[in-house]
Design a protein around this motif. Structure first.
Motif, PDB file in Angstrom:
ATOM      1  N   PRO A 134      -9.241  11.191 -12.195  1.00  0.00           N
ATOM      2  CA  PRO A 134      -9.582  10.853 -10.804  1.00  0.00           C
ATOM      3  C   PRO A 134      -9.266   9.400 -10.471  1.00  0.00           C
ATOM      4  N   GLY A 135      -8.556   9.209  -9.373  1.00  0.00           N
ATOM      5  CA  GLY A 135      -8.235   7.866  -8.901  1.00  0.00           C
ATOM      6  C   GLY A 135      -7.023   7.235  -9.541  1.00  0.00           C
ATOM      7  N   VAL A 136      -6.487   7.847 -10.599  1.00  0.00           N
ATOM      8  CA  VAL A 136      -5.350   7.269 -11.318  1.00  0.00           C
ATOM      9  C   VAL A 136      -4.055   7.751 -10.671  1.00  0.00           C
ATOM     10  N   ASP A 137      -3.151   6.811 -10.396  1.00  0.00           N
ATOM     11  CA  ASP A 137      -1.811   7.153  -9.909  1.00  0.00           C
ATOM     12  C   ASP A 137      -0.813   6.825 -11.006  1.00  0.00           C
ATOM     13  N   VAL A 138       0.270   7.595 -11.068  1.00  0.00           N
ATOM     14  CA  VAL A 138       1.307   7.394 -12.077  1.00  0.00           C
ATOM     15  C   VAL A 138       2.631   7.193 -11.351  1.00  0.00           C
ATOM     16  N   ALA A 139       3.407   6.187 -11.758  1.00  0.00           N
ATOM     17  CA  ALA A 139       4.667   5.903 -11.071  1.00  0.00           C
ATOM     18  C   ALA A 139       5.699   5.388 -12.063  1.00  0.00           C
ATOM     19  N   SER A 140       6.963   5.621 -11.725  1.00  0.00           N
ATOM     20  CA  SER A 140       8.061   5.088 -12.519  1.00  0.00           C
ATOM     21  C   SER A 140       8.311   3.637 -12.097  1.00  0.00           C
ATOM     22  N   VAL A 141       8.739   2.819 -13.027  1.00  0.00           N
ATOM     23  CA  VAL A 141       8.978   1.405 -12.730  1.00  0.00           C
ATOM     24  C   VAL A 141      10.153   1.246 -11.766  1.00  0.00           C
ATOM     25  N   GLU A 142      11.051   2.238 -11.727  1.00  0.00           N
ATOM     26  CA  GLU A 142      12.222   2.143 -10.863  1.00  0.00           C
ATOM     27  C   GLU A 142      11.917   2.519  -9.421  1.00  0.00           C
ATOM     28  N   SER A 143      10.801   3.177  -9.185  1.00  0.00           N
ATOM     29  CA  SER A 143      10.489   3.591  -7.809  1.00  0.00           C
ATOM     30  C   SER A 143       9.048   3.234  -7.460  1.00  0.00           C
ATOM     31  N   LEU A 144       8.710   1.974  -7.660  1.00  0.00           N
ATOM     32  CA  LEU A 144       7.364   1.534  -7.306  1.00  0.00           C
ATOM     33  C   LEU A 144       7.236   1.451  -5.793  1.00  0.00           C
ATOM     34  N   ASN A 145       6.142   1.968  -5.301  1.00  0.00           N
ATOM     35  CA  ASN A 145       5.929   2.102  -3.871  1.00  0.00           C
ATOM     36  C   ASN A 145       4.883   1.085  -3.441  1.00  0.00           C
ATOM     37  N   LEU A 146       5.110   0.431  -2.331  1.00  0.00           N
ATOM     38  CA  LEU A 146       4.159  -0.562  -1.837  1.00  0.00           C
ATOM     39  C   LEU A 146       2.802   0.068  -1.530  1.00  0.00           C
ATOM     40  N   LEU A 147       2.809   1.324  -1.099  1.00  0.00           N
ATOM     41  CA  LEU A 147       1.552   2.016  -0.795  1.00  0.00           C
ATOM     42  C   LEU A 147       0.727   2.258  -2.056  1.00  0.00           C
ATOM     43  N   LYS A 148       1.404   2.355  -3.201  1.00  0.00           N
ATOM     44  CA  LYS A 148       0.686   2.511  -4.469  1.00  0.00           C
ATOM     45  C   LYS A 148       0.278   1.151  -5.044  1.00  0.00           C
ATOM     46  N   LEU A 149       1.130   0.137  -4.834  1.00  0.00           N
ATOM     47  CA  LEU A 149       0.848  -1.189  -5.395  1.00  0.00           C
ATOM     48  C   LEU A 149      -0.252  -1.917  -4.629  1.00  0.00           C
ATOM     49  N   ALA A 150      -0.332  -1.691  -3.329  1.00  0.00           N
ATOM     50  CA  ALA A 150      -1.339  -2.369  -2.503  1.00  0.00           C
ATOM     51  C   ALA A 150      -1.940  -1.360  -1.516  1.00  0.00           C
ATOM     52  N   PRO A 151      -2.779  -0.438  -2.010  1.00  0.00           N
ATOM     53  CA  PRO A 151      -3.319   0.584  -1.113  1.00  0.00           C
ATOM     54  C   PRO A 151      -4.172  -0.031  -0.015  1.00  0.00           C
ATOM     55  N   GLY A 152      -3.990   0.433   1.202  1.00  0.00           N
ATOM     56  CA  GLY A 152      -4.761  -0.093   2.319  1.00  0.00           C
ATOM     57  C   GLY A 152      -4.336  -1.493   2.721  1.00  0.00           C
ATOM     58  N   GLY A 153      -3.198  -1.964   2.192  1.00  0.00           N
ATOM     59  CA  GLY A 153      -2.742  -3.312   2.508  1.00  0.00           C
ATOM     60  C   GLY A 153      -3.446  -4.393   1.711  1.00  0.00           C
ATOM     61  N   HIS A 154      -4.257  -4.013   0.719  1.00  0.00           N
ATOM     62  CA  HIS A 154      -5.008  -4.993  -0.078  1.00  0.00           C
ATOM     63  C   HIS A 154      -4.303  -5.210  -1.410  1.00  0.00           C
TER      64      HIS A 154
END
Length: 188
Positions: A134-154
């Motif tokens: 729960p709450g964990v997101d998984v992403a590839s280093v080649e396709s990092l998404n701003l929405l995952k890196l800074a959710p809610g703009g924070h």
């Protein structure tokens, strides 16, 4: 005349009135992603976002390359407990609540706070191992998404890198001294 009644435009259900997307310059997008990555290395910002990182050795947390072979949720939980990062998953688990409003009827029944983001270079089972936490997101280093890196703009998300992913960051995003070697991050 009867044709005057039909001269105004009629609204059809297929008309799209909302602006779902906003174009942002590519350079600004890259700058934002790089800033979000940099902010994830500042413990004060990570803690200000609400992540529980008291028992974590370093921020951002870098695990050895064997972490990418962690293909079972039980193994993923054991790995996170061994490095002191499971407290953040527990925090997310406790925040599961019913969503307010009509989203409950539209297959968005529950909301949950964000936990750690697991970043890998090569998926050797790591996606399946961590995706059900729960709450964990998984992403590839080649396709990092701003929405995952800074959710809610924070800024300041708690990121857990595999060793290969951390070493690949310079190739994907470049440094002050060398350009990015990745196809999608080179200037056209």
């Amino acid at each position: 005349d009867h044709r005057d009644l039909h001269s105004f435009p009629t609204r059809r259900s297929s008309d799209l009135w909302r602006k779902w997307h906003k174009k942002i310059n590519q350079n600004q997008r890259r700058y934002a992603v790089a800033s979000a990555l940099a902010a994830s290395a500042v413990p004060a910002l990570v803690m200000a976002r609400g992540h529980k990182i008291d028992n974590v050795v370093e921020v951002p947390l870098v695990l050895n390359a064997e972490a990418e072979k962690c293909d079972r949720t039980k193994a993923a939980v054991a790995l996170l407990k061994s490095v002191g990062a499971y407290a953040d998953v527990e925090k997310s688990k406790k925040t599961k609540k019913l969503r307010a409003g009509k989203g409950k009827l539209r297959n968005r029944r529950h909301v949950i706070r964000r936990g750690p983001l697991v970043v890998y270079a090569k998926d050797e089972g790591v996606f399946q191992g961590f995706r059900n936490l729960p709450g964990v997101d998984v992403a590839s280093v080649e396709s990092l998404n701003l929405l995952k890196l800074a959710p809610g703009g924070h800024l300041g998300r708690f990121i857990i890198f595999s060793e290969n992913a951390f070493n690949k960051l310079d190739d994907v995003y470049g440094t002050f001294r060398k350009l990015s070697r990745s196809e999608e991050h080179t200037s056209e």
